[in-house]
Design a protein around this motif. Structure first.
Motif, PDB file in Angstrom:
ATOM      1  N   ASN A  71      10.861  97.946  38.307  1.00 29.37           N
ATOM      2  CA  ASN A  71      10.797  97.950  39.770  1.00 29.37           C
ATOM      3  C   ASN A  71      11.418  99.183  40.396  1.00 29.37           C
ATOM      4  O   ASN A  71      11.059  99.574  41.502  1.00 29.37           O
ATOM      5  CB  ASN A  71      11.441  96.678  40.323  1.00 29.37           C
ATOM      6  CG  ASN A  71      10.489  95.501  40.232  1.00 29.37           C
ATOM      7  OD1 ASN A  71       9.481  95.479  40.901  1.00 29.37           O
ATOM      8  ND2 ASN A  71      10.794  94.568  39.350  1.00 29.37           N
ATOM      9  N   VAL A  72      12.363  99.774  39.680  1.00 27.39           N
ATOM     10  CA  VAL A  72      12.990 100.991  40.196  1.00 27.39           C
ATOM     11  C   VAL A  72      12.116 102.214  39.872  1.00 27.39           C
ATOM     12  O   VAL A  72      12.283 103.270  40.472  1.00 27.39           O
ATOM     13  CB  VAL A  72      14.416 101.115  39.633  1.00 27.39           C
ATOM     14  CG1 VAL A  72      15.011 102.473  39.867  1.00 27.39           C
ATOM     15  CG2 VAL A  72      15.311 100.047  40.256  1.00 27.39           C
TER      16      VAL A  72
ATOM     17  N   LEU B  47      18.978 105.057  26.132  1.00 22.08           N
ATOM     18  CA  LEU B  47      19.034 103.833  25.320  1.00 22.08           C
ATOM     19  C   LEU B  47      19.430 104.155  23.884  1.00 22.08           C
ATOM     20  O   LEU B  47      19.257 105.280  23.416  1.00 22.08           O
ATOM     21  CB  LEU B  47      17.675 103.133  25.342  1.00 22.08           C
ATOM     22  CG  LEU B  47      17.224 102.584  26.693  1.00 22.08           C
ATOM     23  CD1 LEU B  47      15.828 101.969  26.585  1.00 22.08           C
ATOM     24  CD2 LEU B  47      18.217 101.550  27.224  1.00 22.08           C
TER      25      LEU B  47
ATOM     26  N   ASN C 122      15.357  90.640  32.417  1.00 18.65           N
ATOM     27  CA  ASN C 122      16.035  91.091  33.642  1.00 18.65           C
ATOM     28  C   ASN C 122      16.163  92.613  33.646  1.00 18.65           C
ATOM     29  O   ASN C 122      15.844  93.278  34.638  1.00 18.65           O
ATOM     30  CB  ASN C 122      17.417  90.431  33.738  1.00 18.65           C
ATOM     31  CG  ASN C 122      18.221  90.966  34.912  1.00 18.65           C
ATOM     32  OD1 ASN C 122      17.730  91.066  36.034  1.00 18.65           O
ATOM     33  ND2 ASN C 122      19.459  91.346  34.650  1.00 18.65           N
ATOM     34  N   CYS C 123      16.595  93.169  32.537  1.00 17.14           N
ATOM     35  CA  CYS C 123      16.733  94.630  32.452  1.00 17.14           C
ATOM     36  C   CYS C 123      15.382  95.312  32.631  1.00 17.14           C
ATOM     37  O   CYS C 123      15.257  96.274  33.394  1.00 17.14           O
ATOM     38  CB  CYS C 123      17.350  95.035  31.111  1.00 17.14           C
ATOM     39  SG  CYS C 123      19.081  94.553  30.940  1.00 17.14           S
TER      40      CYS C 123
ATOM     41  N   PHE D  98      24.290  96.480  25.012  1.00 18.66           N
ATOM     42  CA  PHE D  98      23.898  95.881  26.289  1.00 18.66           C
ATOM     43  C   PHE D  98      22.387  95.689  26.360  1.00 18.66           C
ATOM     44  O   PHE D  98      21.886  94.623  26.725  1.00 18.66           O
ATOM     45  CB  PHE D  98      24.363  96.748  27.458  1.00 18.66           C
ATOM     46  CG  PHE D  98      23.953  96.206  28.797  1.00 18.66           C
ATOM     47  CD1 PHE D  98      24.661  95.167  29.377  1.00 18.66           C
ATOM     48  CD2 PHE D  98      22.856  96.732  29.471  1.00 18.66           C
ATOM     49  CE1 PHE D  98      24.281  94.648  30.616  1.00 18.66           C
ATOM     50  CE2 PHE D  98      22.472  96.214  30.701  1.00 18.66           C
ATOM     51  CZ  PHE D  98      23.185  95.173  31.270  1.00 18.66           C
ATOM     52  N   PHE D  99      21.674  96.747  26.036  1.00 20.33           N
ATOM     53  CA  PHE D  99      20.211  96.671  26.032  1.00 20.33           C
ATOM     54  C   PHE D  99      19.683  97.667  25.023  1.00 20.33           C
ATOM     55  O   PHE D  99      20.132  98.812  24.988  1.00 20.33           O
ATOM     56  CB  PHE D  99      19.626  96.999  27.415  1.00 20.33           C
ATOM     57  CG  PHE D  99      18.119  96.960  27.435  1.00 20.33           C
ATOM     58  CD1 PHE D  99      17.453  95.761  27.692  1.00 20.33           C
ATOM     59  CD2 PHE D  99      17.359  98.097  27.154  1.00 20.33           C
ATOM     60  CE1 PHE D  99      16.060  95.711  27.687  1.00 20.33           C
ATOM     61  CE2 PHE D  99      15.968  98.044  27.151  1.00 20.33           C
ATOM     62  CZ  PHE D  99      15.321  96.845  27.418  1.00 20.33           C
TER      63      PHE D  99
ATOM     64  N   ASN E  63      12.815  94.200  34.121  1.00 25.21           N
ATOM     65  CA  ASN E  63      12.405  94.005  35.510  1.00 25.21           C
ATOM     66  C   ASN E  63      13.057  95.041  36.431  1.00 25.21           C
ATOM     67  O   ASN E  63      12.406  95.624  37.298  1.00 25.21           O
ATOM     68  CB  ASN E  63      12.799  92.585  35.938  1.00 25.21           C
ATOM     69  CG  ASN E  63      12.204  92.207  37.275  1.00 25.21           C
ATOM     70  OD1 ASN E  63      11.025  92.437  37.523  1.00 25.21           O
ATOM     71  ND2 ASN E  63      13.028  91.648  38.145  1.00 25.21           N
ATOM     72  N   VAL E  64      14.345  95.295  36.207  1.00 26.53           N
ATOM     73  CA  VAL E  64      15.049  96.315  36.999  1.00 26.53           C
ATOM     74  C   VAL E  64      14.442  97.685  36.706  1.00 26.53           C
ATOM     75  O   VAL E  64      14.099  98.438  37.631  1.00 26.53           O
ATOM     76  CB  VAL E  64      16.566  96.297  36.708  1.00 26.53           C
ATOM     77  CG1 VAL E  64      17.258  97.500  37.355  1.00 26.53           C
ATOM     78  CG2 VAL E  64      17.180  94.993  37.219  1.00 26.53           C
ATOM     79  N   PHE E  65      14.299  98.019  35.438  1.00 27.05           N
ATOM     80  CA  PHE E  65      13.723  99.325  35.069  1.00 27.05           C
ATOM     81  C   PHE E  65      12.366  99.521  35.749  1.00 27.05           C
ATOM     82  O   PHE E  65      12.097 100.554  36.355  1.00 27.05           O
ATOM     83  CB  PHE E  65      13.494  99.439  33.559  1.00 27.05           C
ATOM     84  CG  PHE E  65      14.738  99.354  32.723  1.00 27.05           C
ATOM     85  CD1 PHE E  65      15.973  99.753  33.211  1.00 27.05           C
ATOM     86  CD2 PHE E  65      14.675  98.887  31.405  1.00 27.05           C
ATOM     87  CE1 PHE E  65      17.123  99.686  32.432  1.00 27.05           C
ATOM     88  CE2 PHE E  65      15.813  98.820  30.622  1.00 27.05           C
ATOM     89  CZ  PHE E  65      17.037  99.214  31.125  1.00 27.05           C
TER      90      PHE E  65
ATOM     91  N   LEU F 236      15.083 107.444  30.378  1.00 30.18           N
ATOM     92  CA  LEU F 236      15.577 106.113  29.998  1.00 30.18           C
ATOM     93  C   LEU F 236      15.701 106.016  28.479  1.00 30.18           C
ATOM     94  O   LEU F 236      16.714 105.539  27.954  1.00 30.18           O
ATOM     95  CB  LEU F 236      14.630 105.032  30.541  1.00 30.18           C
ATOM     96  CG  LEU F 236      15.012 103.585  30.212  1.00 30.18           C
ATOM     97  CD1 LEU F 236      16.382 103.223  30.776  1.00 30.18           C
ATOM     98  CD2 LEU F 236      13.960 102.604  30.751  1.00 30.18           C
TER      99      LEU F 236
ATOM    100  N   LEU G  49      11.665 103.322  36.598  1.00 30.96           N
ATOM    101  CA  LEU G  49      12.176 104.005  35.400  1.00 30.96           C
ATOM    102  C   LEU G  49      11.227 103.910  34.216  1.00 30.96           C
ATOM    103  O   LEU G  49      11.440 104.574  33.208  1.00 30.96           O
ATOM    104  CB  LEU G  49      13.544 103.429  35.025  1.00 30.96           C
ATOM    105  CG  LEU G  49      14.642 103.738  36.054  1.00 30.96           C
ATOM    106  CD1 LEU G  49      15.842 102.826  35.843  1.00 30.96           C
ATOM    107  CD2 LEU G  49      15.072 105.203  35.944  1.00 30.96           C
TER     108      LEU G  49
END
Lengths: 428, 428
Positions: free
Chosen positions: B276-277, B303, B269-270, B188-189, B272-274, B299, B279
């Motif tokens: 902004n949250v 991974l 996108n991933c 996924f990532f 960006n989520v990491f 994190l 992480l």
């Protein structure tokens, strides 16, 4: 006689419950907020004092530290405070410990969510029967009042079903509970209540009763658009939710009961990233330097405290129950719902609407227990109780109920505020 | 005389370096892999043995535990092993400790990335001058060979610049280093090397030299499409990267030097989520039960280990240097690049192409130090060295160099494998 209330849990919902209890010092003689760390309890008390209410003479607001996983500690606290009513708005992992403490001491038990076992995802059906209902006979034998799922959903939506059953239908075929938040908190990502419970719940399989059979679907695999009053058309996704189970048992002849929640694409994108990377795991992983860390706990620590969102939250929630059935041999469809404004919730109880809608109803239930109308001396889910005094009390406390009645054509037939005729509760 | 090599770091890049050293037992008498935990070192040795090479008689593969933040421990290890050459492929946070140990013992130092200070994001320009270059005079005085940034980028791309300067241009105006991975790992990532370094790096400001001035842009705020050989058109984003600094100093008259890396929308996108949250924070946060946890470390633990991707990786990387300038009073543009196939890297060294392209060059450099051609007895960046033997050695080791020469029209004028004429290195 006025009652002593113990609120277990000092999160956003606990804060609302405390505010609402403090607003009803005519009913309650003392309210104690208990949490693992008392600073959160003291903060809530300070906020309540700032609101400038003038409580009845002798009314006491207390803060205590308690480990809610420790039944003995809870028993000690309940006895020390001479607690009449315990409102459990703590994590759902502790329900059974608090229920046990109430059963031991005779205190009334009120909660807002079904018990969850920390280690179990996708708890097997039937949910309430896994823990709470096993204690039902014992509650009855001991004369313990235990009101399960007395938040908004479960809780108020169950009362909507009971109301509809008594007043709008001869027979109910299907119930769809719909929950959307058209609010804006301005943060990149936040859950609106405990991230641990919320993020577990939304990646669990969606269980529901459909056409008389219990079915399970992968999370977010089914969705529909629904045109909500005031907040407009929203996409909602099928989810498993406590009340689906109790309603499936308690509403006679019901063929379908489902729960749907609204999510926008951004929210789902974030959850998808969290889930696929493993950040929603609730079992520990080994971090570089040897620490054992639960990814979901770290994620929770990174996310905003839901209580912190309140001051900047705008918009409204709409939570309701879409009920289909027959009345006088005619098909009938009603949507019974509440609109809650985030800013109004903040003005009233320093809260956002999600915590407000969850925290007000258990206090309404506590008031009804205190005045005797819901002091049933056994264990019940909300739909088993008379909805009239509950809905009336909720309206008085800031959560009014609307009803939209539609004939089969789908056009709105009548739409009005639900005015349940009960005498003035304070006189009861 | 054969040399003893110490590889510090047992991640995906360290594994490649170890494989490549083992393939050159004609040059090295022993190779020790050192890491905090020796299990990772032993695993690499086992993998190398499984490859079934037949090393020269007496060649030893060793594993040792070492804390790379502890200069004294490093000195002890270097002396114990009689180490001639240290290849530092550990996290960039430890460069200065390892460099100090080499300077104390006289061992050659080779690394692949500029030193980073754990607490500092967006390290201020000039990067190499913050740590390494401060030791340049001392290295020269002591006759220590220290080759900085000898991975692929920095490293091989710097050699491409040196090659172009010597053979293709009279004057170089601008350099754009372009790095894309057209590979698929099926996860996924995942980052392709240490998530901690990679995820810090890509959210740092993008520093570059443009039109003779040092400029800084927010990360991912500038992008362009480039049509790469073999892998096709890709979107690349401006980033800060070590070699931008050293090239800006070492290539005379250079007006522009930038680094661009390809990212697909899902990856961004991933991230960006990491980000902004929270992480990607490298400072600890307090988790529910009182643990102090670094979000980025958690994190990383969630991974995939970049080394674990190798067996299922397909596709290719293309990393190259787009150079513009003049030759015989005519404008000229060349793209010097390598294509590395993930599956070929796995067949050769149980690696994916990203780790392969990073891990082979420092071993090539070590071989050139061992045979004397790069044993310069001072501190240098790769572009200061003769690129010919390096590029020849890399071709022999599985990383060939291609050149695409374009006139100003943008059409390809000639495209060929770069054949640098140097005598057989083994005979040197």
């Amino acid at each position: 006689m006025k009652k002593n209330v113990l609120i277990v849990g000092a999160g956003a919902v606990g804060a609302v419950a405390a505010h609402k209890c403090a607003q009803h010092s005519d009913v309650f003689s003392s309210v104690c907020i208990a949490s693992r760390t008392t600073t959160k309890c003291h903060d809530i008390i300070q906020e309540i004092h700032k609101k400038g209410h003038h409580p009845a003479e002798g009314f006491a607001l207390l803060a205590r530290s308690v480990d809610a996983y420790d039944t003995d500690a809870l028993i000690t606290l309940i006895r020390e405070l001479n607690t009449d009513i315990v409102i459990n708005v703590c994590t759902a992992f502790v329900n059974r410990f608090i229920l046990d403490a109430c059963m031991e001491t005779g205190a009334t038990y009120i909660d807002t969510a079904v018990h969850e076992d920390y280690d179990v995802m996708n708890a097997s059906y039937p949910w309430y029967a896994n823990f709470e209902w096993k204690k039902r006979d014992a509650c009855k034998d001991k004369g313990i009042t235990a009101i399960l799922g007395a938040g908004f959903d479960p809780g108020v939506v169950n009362a909507y079903c009971a109301y509809a059953q008594r007043n709008e239908f001869d027979h109910i075929h299907s119930i769809d509970i719909l929950d959307v938040n058209d609010g804006h908190h301005g943060r990149f990502f936040s859950t609106n209540f405990d991230p641990e419970i919320n993020l577990r719940e939304i990646i669990e399989d969606a269980g529901c009763l459909e056409d008389g059979k219990w079915r399970t679907y992968p999370h977010h695999s089914r969705s529909m658009e629904y045109d909500f009053p005031e907040v407009g058309s929203k996409k909602v996704y099928l989810m498993g939710h406590d009340e689906v189970h109790s309603l499936s048992v308690n509403i006679e002849g019901l063929q379908t009961v489902r729960f749907w929640m609204g999510f926008d694409d951004h929210y789902l994108n974030c959850v998808n990233v969290f889930k696929n990377v493993g950040l929603l795991n609730h079992q520990p992983v080994k971090v570089g330097d040897g620490q054992d860390v639960v990814p979901l706990h770290l994620l929770k620590a990174c996310l905003p405290d839901p209580a912190s969102l309140a001051s900047n939250y705008t918009g409204k929630t709409c939570i309701g129950t879409l009920i289909k059935g027959t009345y006088r041999d005619q098909s009938k469809e009603v949507f019974i719902y509440n609109i809650c404004d985030h800013e109004a919730a903040f003005a009233d109880a320093n809260s956002q609407a999600i915590a407000f809608t969850a925290g007000v109803p258990p206090v309404a239930a506590a008031i009804l227990v205190a005045n005797g109308s819901w002091d049933v001396k056994t264990m019940v889910n909300v739909e088993e109780l008379d909805p009239a005094p509950f809905l009336t009390m909720l309206t008085q406390m800031g959560l009014s109920t609307q009803i939209r009645v539609m004939p089969v054509s789908g056009q709105v037939e009548r739409e009005e505020q639900l005015c349940v005729c009960v005498p003035d509760l304070k006189a009861m």
